[in-house]
Scaffold this motif. Structure first.
Motif, PDB file in Angstrom:
ATOM      1  N   UNK A   1       0.836  -1.203   0.000  1.00 32.50           N
ATOM      2  CA  UNK A   1       0.000   0.000   0.000  1.00 32.50           C
ATOM      3  C   UNK A   1       0.871   1.253   0.000  1.00 32.50           C
ATOM      4  N   UNK A   2       1.577   1.475  -1.105  1.00 34.70           N
ATOM      5  CA  UNK A   2       2.502   2.601  -1.170  1.00 34.70           C
ATOM      6  C   UNK A   2       1.838   3.958  -1.083  1.00 34.70           C
ATOM      7  N   UNK A   3       0.573   4.038  -1.429  1.00 33.46           N
ATOM      8  CA  UNK A   3      -0.146   5.308  -1.358  1.00 33.46           C
ATOM      9  C   UNK A   3      -0.713   5.589   0.019  1.00 33.46           C
ATOM     10  N   UNK A   4      -0.573   4.647   0.944  1.00 32.21           N
ATOM     11  CA  UNK A   4      -1.090   4.813   2.304  1.00 32.21           C
ATOM     12  C   UNK A   4       0.005   4.397   3.279  1.00 32.21           C
ATOM     13  N   UNK A   5       0.931   5.313   3.589  1.00 33.60           N
ATOM     14  CA  UNK A   5       2.102   4.947   4.394  1.00 33.60           C
ATOM     15  C   UNK A   5       1.764   4.468   5.795  1.00 33.60           C
ATOM     16  N   UNK A   6       0.546   4.727   6.241  1.00 33.46           N
ATOM     17  CA  UNK A   6       0.112   4.197   7.523  1.00 33.46           C
ATOM     18  C   UNK A   6       0.274   2.677   7.572  1.00 33.46           C
ATOM     19  N   UNK A   7      -0.090   1.980   6.474  1.00 40.25           N
ATOM     20  CA  UNK A   7       0.043   0.526   6.474  1.00 40.25           C
ATOM     21  C   UNK A   7       1.472   0.080   6.237  1.00 40.25           C
ATOM     22  N   UNK A   8       2.260   0.881   5.555  1.00 38.66           N
ATOM     23  CA  UNK A   8       3.688   0.573   5.461  1.00 38.66           C
ATOM     24  C   UNK A   8       4.310   0.623   6.857  1.00 38.66           C
ATOM     25  N   UNK A   9       3.815   1.552   7.677  1.00 37.29           N
ATOM     26  CA  UNK A   9       4.297   1.660   9.042  1.00 37.29           C
ATOM     27  C   UNK A   9       3.807   0.523   9.912  1.00 37.29           C
ATOM     28  N   UNK A  10       2.516   0.223   9.832  1.00 34.92           N
ATOM     29  CA  UNK A  10       1.948  -0.855  10.634  1.00 34.92           C
ATOM     30  C   UNK A  10       2.522  -2.216  10.263  1.00 34.92           C
ATOM     31  N   UNK A  11       2.816  -2.396   8.969  1.00 31.25           N
ATOM     32  CA  UNK A  11       3.268  -3.696   8.492  1.00 31.25           C
ATOM     33  C   UNK A  11       4.775  -3.846   8.484  1.00 31.25           C
ATOM     34  N   UNK A  12       5.417  -3.648   7.332  1.00 32.84           N
ATOM     35  CA  UNK A  12       6.850  -3.936   7.235  1.00 32.84           C
ATOM     36  C   UNK A  12       7.741  -3.084   8.122  1.00 32.84           C
ATOM     37  N   UNK A  13       7.381  -1.826   8.410  1.00 32.42           N
ATOM     38  CA  UNK A  13       8.231  -1.056   9.316  1.00 32.42           C
ATOM     39  C   UNK A  13       8.139  -1.601  10.733  1.00 32.42           C
ATOM     40  N   UNK A  14       6.916  -1.834  11.224  1.00 33.62           N
ATOM     41  CA  UNK A  14       6.768  -2.329  12.594  1.00 33.62           C
ATOM     42  C   UNK A  14       7.456  -3.679  12.776  1.00 33.62           C
ATOM     43  N   UNK A  15       7.325  -4.551  11.782  1.00 32.17           N
ATOM     44  CA  UNK A  15       7.984  -5.851  11.887  1.00 32.17           C
ATOM     45  C   UNK A  15       9.499  -5.722  11.776  1.00 32.17           C
ATOM     46  N   UNK A  16       9.942  -4.792  10.950  1.00 32.12           N
ATOM     47  CA  UNK A  16      11.380  -4.553  10.860  1.00 32.12           C
ATOM     48  C   UNK A  16      11.939  -4.033  12.168  1.00 32.12           C
ATOM     49  N   UNK A  17      11.221  -3.094  12.790  1.00 31.32           N
ATOM     50  CA  UNK A  17      11.668  -2.553  14.071  1.00 31.32           C
ATOM     51  C   UNK A  17      11.673  -3.644  15.135  1.00 31.32           C
ATOM     52  N   UNK A  18      10.623  -4.456  15.169  1.00 28.11           N
ATOM     53  CA  UNK A  18      10.520  -5.507  16.185  1.00 28.11           C
ATOM     54  C   UNK A  18      11.677  -6.483  16.095  1.00 28.11           C
TER      55      UNK A  18
END
Length: 427
Positions: free
Chosen positions: A189-206
């Motif tokens: 969902x490149x047009x909705x960075x909220x889900x980029x944050x909830x998904x791959x960013x949050x998992x990357x941070x974890x």
């Protein structure tokens, strides 16, 4: 004589008016107008359900009307900040379980919900998320939040992916097989960075940051967590890699939240990195037989750290309509709860409610599975400072579009978090 006649006529008229409606109180007054409360809500995937909740509430409380307004943009915080600055907070708002909302409570802008049935009824494991440092309880979760990967079982079989990936290397290998079979591996969902944050960013941070630093929460809050590192850069690099290898859909930079869900539900891709709150739209569909698995953002030989926490919830503002708004909050956490839950099939944040709740059995099994892990990290909106959330969104999109490198993104995020921490200490 004429004057006397006129006076008698006026007296008779007055007596006639006073006697109208014989048998009813002569001093009856009109009912007071209803109280109108404003609810500013983050509900990108359940706007109609929120309208239904408001209507049901007014039927139960005819003296209270609800003016429903919806948040727009990419985050709850960007909707609240200008209203806070202009002292125009509505009566009930969506809030995240984070330091920003806790700060609003500390300023006296949010009411304490300790005495409500909703607070008593919320799952005990979620209550710390909604408690300030001095013990004030400032909100109620609308659900349990988890991000996970939904997958198309038939496409996996078609591509020869017979075993779910358990680390990032295996995930890339599965994507390669899916692409080789002529399928789009993953919706982004490149047009909705909220889900980029909830998904791959949050998992990357974890898995890149939190897994190696047990004290990461305190370090982040105090400005001591170093994010200008190769591990943080790798969070952004993994997202970029998926696009660079052609593992995501065409036009991914313009794909919105609704479009991403629809593409997967229509069988246009093999996987979608979405939230548990979207289970009602992604599982049990007529077109796709879908399953779920833990996003394997861990390195080979490392145990995955799942992302689980409180979903965006609701708070009551200290306005003149606080009592009426508190009634709405209670309704949303009990009699009105099935209206949103049964559309979304998420994991309920409540111990019990009036009415039957629908949850997809695969999602229930998933939550049971992740509950066995020794540690978990909440979604990014629960731990990043409000300003850093707003910083992260364009960073994610800029990395995907090639405007900046993953290492530059890590450096900018680090600067944002340290700046927010310093500002907090100064306050």
């Amino acid at each position: 004589m004429k004057r006397r006649t006129l006076c008698l006529a006026l007296l008779a008229q007055a007596l006639a008016v006073a006697g109208c409606g014989d048998g009813s109180p002569a001093s009856a007054t009109a009912a007071p107008p209803p109280t109108v409360i404003t609810a500013l809500v983050w509900a990108p995937d359940w706007p109609q359900e929120m309208h239904h909740i408001a209507a049901a509430f007014t039927r139960a409380h005819p003296d209270i009307k609800v003016n429903v307004q919806f948040m727009i943009g990419n985050s709850v915080e960007e909707n609240l900040k200008p209203r806070v600055a202009s002292n125009q907070l509505p009566d009930l708002i969506s809030v995240n379980p984070n330091a920003y909302a806790a700060g609003l409570a500390a300023q006296g802008l949010l009411a304490d919900v300790s005495g409500t049935a909703a607070w008593s009824n919320m799952l005990d494991l979620l209550k710390p998320d909604w408690t300030t440092a001095n013990g004030q309880h400032f909100g109620i979760a609308s659900g349990v939040a988890a991000t996970l990967i939904y997958y198309n079982k038939a496409m996996f079989q078609q591509a020869g992916v017979h075993r779910l990936p358990t680390n990032f290397d295996e995930f890339l290998a599965a994507c390669a097989l899916l692409k080789k079979a002529g399928l789009t591996p993953l919706i982004l969902d490149g047009g909705f960075p909220n889900m980029l944050g909830n998904g791959p960013f949050s998992y990357g941070f974890a898995n890149n940051v939190a897994a190696a630093r047990p004290d990461w929460r305190r370090q982040l809050a105090s400005g001591q967590l170093d994010l200008d590192t190769a591990e943080t850069a790798d969070i952004f690099a993994k997202i970029k890699l998926l696009a660079a290898r052609g593992y995501v859909q065409h036009g991914y930079m313009n794909t919105s939240y609704d479009q991403g869900i629809r593409l997967f539900a229509e069988g246009k891709a093999a996987m979608a990195f979405e939230g548990s709150w979207a289970a009602g739209r992604l599982l049990g569909g007529k077109t796709v037989d879908a399953g779920v698995f833990i996003p394997p953002w861990n390195a080979a030989g490392k145990t995955v750290v799942p992302v689980v926490g409180s979903e965006t919830g609701f708070a009551v503002c200290n306005t003149r309509n606080r009592a009426a708004a508190m009634l709405l909050l209670e309704f949303m956490a009990n009699a009105g709860y099935p209206i949103q839950q049964n559309a979304r099939h998420n994991i309920s944040s409540m111990k019990r409610v009036d009415g039957q709740l629908l949850t997809d059995p695969q999602l229930s099994a998933y939550m049971q599975q992740v509950s066995q892990y020794a540690s978990a990290v909440p979604p990014y909106y629960a731990f990043l400072p409000a300003n850093s959330i707003e910083t992260l969104h364009p960073l994610l999109q800029d990395v995907l579009s090639g405007k900046i490198t993953p290492r530059q993104a890590a450096r900018k995020l680090d600067a944002s978090v340290r700046s927010a921490s310093a500002a907090g200490r100064k306050d």
